[in-house]
Enzyme design. Structure first.
Site, PDB file in Angstrom:
ATOM      1  N   HIS A 138     -13.011  -1.759 -55.132  1.00 21.52           N
ATOM      2  CA  HIS A 138     -13.370  -2.792 -56.505  1.00 21.52           C
ATOM      3  C   HIS A 138     -12.273  -2.401 -57.365  1.00 21.52           C
ATOM      4  O   HIS A 138     -11.711  -3.666 -57.931  1.00 21.52           O
ATOM      5  CB  HIS A 138     -14.695  -2.449 -57.039  1.00 21.52           C
ATOM      6  CG  HIS A 138     -14.943  -3.344 -57.994  1.00 21.52           C
ATOM      7  ND1 HIS A 138     -15.191  -2.973 -59.227  1.00 21.52           N
ATOM      8  CD2 HIS A 138     -14.824  -4.794 -58.358  1.00 21.52           C
ATOM      9  CE1 HIS A 138     -15.439  -3.838 -60.150  1.00 21.52           C
ATOM     10  NE2 HIS A 138     -15.139  -5.015 -59.257  1.00 21.52           N
TER      11      HIS A 138
ATOM     12  N   GLU B 171      -9.267  -4.145 -55.995  1.00 22.06           N
ATOM     13  CA  GLU B 171      -9.134  -5.583 -56.184  1.00 22.06           C
ATOM     14  C   GLU B 171      -8.718  -6.099 -57.360  1.00 22.06           C
ATOM     15  O   GLU B 171      -7.882  -7.115 -57.387  1.00 22.06           O
ATOM     16  CB  GLU B 171     -10.579  -6.024 -55.918  1.00 22.06           C
ATOM     17  CG  GLU B 171     -10.795  -7.292 -55.902  1.00 22.06           C
ATOM     18  CD  GLU B 171     -12.203  -7.799 -56.640  1.00 22.06           C
ATOM     19  OE1 GLU B 171     -12.173  -8.341 -57.838  1.00 22.06           O
ATOM     20  OE2 GLU B 171     -13.264  -7.386 -56.400  1.00 22.06           O
ATOM     21  N   HIS B 172      -9.148  -5.510 -58.529  1.00 15.04           N
ATOM     22  CA  HIS B 172      -8.796  -5.861 -59.867  1.00 15.04           C
ATOM     23  C   HIS B 172      -7.162  -5.694 -60.124  1.00 15.04           C
ATOM     24  O   HIS B 172      -6.578  -6.643 -60.564  1.00 15.04           O
ATOM     25  CB  HIS B 172      -9.545  -4.961 -60.913  1.00 15.04           C
ATOM     26  CG  HIS B 172     -10.829  -5.510 -61.320  1.00 15.04           C
ATOM     27  ND1 HIS B 172     -11.245  -5.741 -62.668  1.00 15.04           N
ATOM     28  CD2 HIS B 172     -11.806  -5.594 -60.739  1.00 15.04           C
ATOM     29  CE1 HIS B 172     -12.296  -6.203 -62.873  1.00 15.04           C
ATOM     30  NE2 HIS B 172     -12.851  -6.191 -61.481  1.00 15.04           N
TER      31      HIS B 172
ATOM     32  N   GLU C  41     -17.245  -3.770 -66.485  1.00  9.04           N
ATOM     33  CA  GLU C  41     -17.977  -4.488 -65.523  1.00  9.04           C
ATOM     34  C   GLU C  41     -18.998  -4.002 -64.940  1.00  9.04           C
ATOM     35  O   GLU C  41     -20.492  -4.636 -64.898  1.00  9.04           O
ATOM     36  CB  GLU C  41     -17.049  -4.569 -64.358  1.00  9.04           C
ATOM     37  CG  GLU C  41     -17.843  -5.955 -63.469  1.00  9.04           C
ATOM     38  CD  GLU C  41     -16.730  -6.227 -62.335  1.00  9.04           C
ATOM     39  OE1 GLU C  41     -15.600  -5.807 -62.445  1.00  9.04           O
ATOM     40  OE2 GLU C  41     -17.165  -7.226 -61.477  1.00  9.04           O
TER      41      GLU C  41
END
Lengths: 434, 475
Positions: free
Chosen positions: A61, A64-65, A141
């Site tokens: 994840h 992905e950022h 997040e």
């Protein structure tokens, strides 16, 4: 490059899509939709949180950022400025099994989006400064999206109970302390290992023909070099520890929820079983005409809501769940008793007539899937990502039609067994006296 | 000597010039062939910009003169209708019946005419017809989506729902129980608790300050007759607005309108929502609640959709907090400092009080810092406005992304209904990009100075504000 795949013989193709492969292994699927001069590009990588090493939770994840932080050719600012000036609406998501990047845009800007997507597949500029910023952002997040939900601790504990040693037990975001301890070198290794054309699927849905898509895919993605295929995760064998139960009382929770879960086959294990399991879920608990709704909500009035779901779209096992909210004054134990009883009864009542009716409901809406190219890209991409051929995707209607009552009954009896069930109850801190 | 020297220096100069030319050519060639040159890619793109003509027709039914906007599209055999009952949203409910439109939203699909709830849902599922109702703050909305083949059945059902809703006791009881449950779950989510408290803070006793779901007390009292009466007053041909898109002819639609809406009364009888005199004076209020992250909501007065300041403020909002990661707020708090996952602003276009509203969330350790950044950026934007290049970039996005809204037939039908609701004109789809393009930097900056007023900024926060709060312990 292989030729275009033939459309399904039945002629009832859902999307009217085509597919081809580039020499570097990139699979390309084109879903034409000429309603408006727009297109959606989605690039799916076969990598997700299941591929993370122990202790490195959240790395898929975080990467992905970082994919939005610029490459050797296109800086972070330039990327933002160009996508904005050209009216692109883009985002990305990470699941347990996949990571996908997508943009919607006017058809005249597609080549720009293809350049940018192809560029960041291999040329990402991973600096320490950007790494630290995005690590802080994904930490925030997790706090916002996961932990601010008062049911989060229950959901994560239930996953651990269902999946044990299996990587599906881990949260996609990683745990807070894992996020804080992630290292740039590990992100870099992860990127180099999994981001390659032969580990990805490109979906283009919108105002484009397969012929044009082929020229453009070749132009922008064709020159990317394939890499050695990443090894598939060594999925642990799931041993049933017998029926297990989790009960949690959490602060800020005001009402009771009950969930029953079973580990069942996914597409990758039993291609032929998924359609019967999908019909079973619809028959049992999807919508107000389903068996469990009629019995538990309408007739017995012990539940306010009940619904079932089946997920066949992972790279490992699938899962089947039934979720219920008790009627005021009904204890979770009582609801569980009624639910188990009605589940057995519904399974015993599976017959041709009920299954034919269920199948009709599942088939009737398929024509509507042709409407929105954004939805089409998502559906086709998620099905292709688990390894479905285009023919299989397009033949969904025929595959549902081929299911009969015997198959559904066999699936129910084989998989929804009390001794394999994980049940969970989430409830308020104190008993309510109202 | 001199001449030779001159000759030599010419030669050196020439060589230098040549070298520079070669270097420039190499640099240019590299940029063009190996670097990133967006203009070059766009110029040579195989797929050119197309003129997308979204032609909107006005259809008027022969008998009742019901007007609808229609966008015909035969790409797929699908029809969608979107309708609005203007002024019939939850803020128009009598205060002793608060929550009645949320209840109606559920009850409209609980059986009609000869069909019980189960039979009705059965037909909807068998024919993949989607009929949905939704109660908004100002208006009550509905929509229908069906294949062309099943559209007759879909509109027949809608007609029956309007003319003969059953509203039977067992279904009413269940719908109420679901709303009681929704009220309980509403209090579980910090974001929703904050949102309700924020409305209360802004609107106090005005109906906009209510809970959209009503309350346990008001819901309990509602009966079948109340629903029938509310429907009679609220769903009328006077306040009906219709948008239709898909595979249907003007003639088919004209007759359909008369048929489907024939049972509606002529005139709207629901009371008008009182106007709201905004007198926002800056305040910042905390609500203590143990959460993983603190959340903030903030607002100042905005502008109505038809206000001359709408487009300038639309662009200003986009630059300041409306454009996702590239907005000023997001760049400052998220991209440059990594303090938050989301921060942004948007325009609220409610009839009685339009707003410029925003929110952010961050762990308690970061929360104050994000608040400082918001204020710093807010003041700077009010004083100095945006740059010409920011305004141009915002306009480029808003214009280039315009066609994205035509992805689905259902979305198009909704846009057509809103065009009429907000009196945007039948040529709006053709003109909209011109409206955006006409916005000048000065207008944006005037709007920034006028609306981004820190003395009128209302903010409410929820989370952990006690001094001794320990984030690690809270995990």
């Amino acid at each position: 490059m292989a030729g275009f795949a033939p459309l399904s013989e039945a002629g009832a193709a859902i999307f009217g899509a085509s597919e081809f492969y580039l020499d570097n292994g990139l699979r390309v699927i084109v879903v034409p939709n000429h309603k408006a001069p727009i297109v959606k590009q989605m690039l799916w990588y076969k990598v997700g949180s299941v591929d993370e090493k122990p202790g490195q939770g959240g790395i898929a994840h975080l990467l992905e950022h970082l994919m939005f932080r610029g490459t050797k050719k296109v800086s972070h600012d330039k990327y933002n400025d160009v996508t904005q000036a050209n009216g692109m609406d883009g985002n990305a998501f990470t699941s347990q099994d996949f990571t996908a990047y997508h943009q919607s845009m006017d058809i005249s800007r597609l080549e720009l989006a293809m350049f940018l997507e192809a560029d960041r597949m291999l040329n990402l500029d991973l600096s320490q400064e950007n790494f630290e910023l995005e690590r802080d952002i994904v930490y925030q997040e997790r706090k916002q999206v996961v932990e601010n939900n008062p049911a989060a601790a229950f959901n994560e504990n239930l996953r651990r109970l269902i999946w044990g040693e299996h990587p599906y037990a881990r949260p996609i975001t990683g745990m807070p302390e894992e996020i804080k301890n992630l290292k740039l070198d590990d992100v870099r290794d992860f990127y180099h290992q999994y981001y390659a054309p032969n580990n990805a699927i490109l979906v283009l849905a919108g105002d484009i023909t397969p012929e044009t898509a082929k020229i453009l895919a070749e132009k922008y993605y064709g020159k990317l070099k394939a890499k050695p295929s990443p090894e598939e995760v060594d999925w642990p064998e799931l041993k049933s520890g017998g029926a297990t139960h989790l009960e949690m009382s959490l602060p800020r929770i005001n009402s009771v929820r009950l969930i029953n879960s079973w580990v069942v086959p996914a597409y990758v294990q039993e291609k032929n079983d998924i359609y019967a399991l999908a019909v079973l879920s619809k028959y049992l608990g999807e919508g107000k005409t389903s068996k469990l709704y009629k019995r538990l909500v309408k007739n017995k009035k012990v539940a306010l809501a009940v619904e079932s779901s089946y997920d066949y779209g992972g790279r490992s096992y699938g899962s089947f769940s039934v979720y219920a909210i008790p009627q005021d004054g009904v204890s979770p134990q009582n609801l569980q008793k009624e639910l188990s009883e009605e589940l057995n009864r519904a399974i015993n009542e599976i017959d041709d007539q009920a299954i034919e009716k269920t199948k009709l409901k599942m088939r009737s809406g398929l024509v509507l899937l042709r409407d929105n190219p954004n939805d089409a890209a998502m559906i086709v991409g998620s099905m292709a990502a688990v390894g479905m051929s285009l023919e299989e995707i397009e033949n969904y209607e025929a595959n549902i039609e081929a299911v009969n009552a015997d198959m559904v009954r066999r699936m129910a009896k084989a998989w929804l067994r009390a001794e394999n069930m994980v049940s969970g109850v989430l409830k308020p801190m104190e008993a309510k006296h109202d | 000597m001199i001449r030779r020297g001159r000759k030599n220096s010419y030669r050196v100069l020439r060589r230098l010039l040549l070298l520079m030319l070669v270097l420039y050519a190499l640099f240019y060639a590299y940029g063009r062939w190996f670097g990133f040159n967006p203009e070059h890619i766009l110029e040579n793109s195989l797929l050119k910009k197309q003129n997308f003509e979204a032609e909107v027709q006005e259809v008027v039914s022969p008998r009742y003169k019901i007007k609808a906007y229609l966008y015909q599209d035969k790409t797929n055999p699908i029809v969608s209708m979107s309708f609005i009952f203007k002024g019939a949203g939850w803020s128009a409910e009598p205060s002793n019946q608060a929550g009645i439109s949320a209840l109606l939203e559920q009850m409209l699909l609980s059986g009609a005419g000869k069909y019980t709830e189960e039979q009705l849902v059965d037909i909807l599922e068998d024919k993949a017809i989607s009929i949905s109702f939704s109660s908004g703050k100002d208006d009550f909305y509905g929509s229908v989506l069906a294949s062309k083949e099943n559209s007759t059945a879909a509109f027949d059902l809608l007609k029956t729902i309007f003319s003969a809703p059953r509203f039977e006791q067992p279904e009413l009881k269940r719908a109420k129980e679901r709303l009681f449950e929704a009220l309980k779950q509403q209090q579980e989510q910090p974001g929703r608790v904050l949102s309700l408290a924020f409305s209360k803070e802004l609107y106090a006793n005005h109906p906009y300050g209510r809970n959209p779901l009503g309350s346990l007390q008001t819901l309990k009292k509602l009966q079948r007759d109340d629903l029938v009466e509310f429907m009679q007053k609220a769903f009328t041909r006077e306040n009906l607005i219709v948008g239709v898109a898909g595979d249907i002819t003007t003639n088919e639609l004209a007759h359909l309108l008369d048929d489907v809406f024939s049972s509606l009364p002529e005139n709207m009888k629901l009371g008008k929502v009182p106007s709201f005199e905004a007198n926002f004076i800056s305040k910042n209020k905390d609500i203590e609640l143990t959460t993983a992250q603190n959340i903030a909501m903030f607002a100042v007065s905005g502008v109505a959709r038809n206000d001359p300041d709408f487009y300038p403020l639309y662009v200003a909002n986009f630059i300041f907090g409306g454009s996702g990661l590239n907005s000023r707020l997001s760049l400052a708090a998220r991209e440059n400092e990594g303090l938050t996952y989301s921060i942004g602003t948007s325009l609220g276009l409610d009839d009685k009080q339009p707003l410029l509203v925003g929110s952010y969330s961050a762990t308690p350790a970061n929360f104050d810092r994000v608040g400082q950044i918001l204020l710093r950026e807010w003041k700077d934007f009010a004083q100095n406005g945006a740059t010409k290049s920011e305004v141009n970039a915002a306009k480029d996005y808003l214009i280039a992304s315009y066609n994205l809204r035509f992805a689905s037939i259902a979305d198009i039908a909704t846009i057509l209904a809103y065009m009429q609701r907000d009196n945007l004109g039948r040529d709006f789809l053709e003109k909209r990009n011109e409206y955006v393009d006409a916005v000048k930097v000065e207008q944006v900056n005037n709007a920034a100075a006028k609306y981004f007023d820190e003395n009128k900024l209302i903010q409410v926060n929820i989370g952990n504000f006690a001094k001794n709060f320990n984030e690690q312990e809270a995990q």
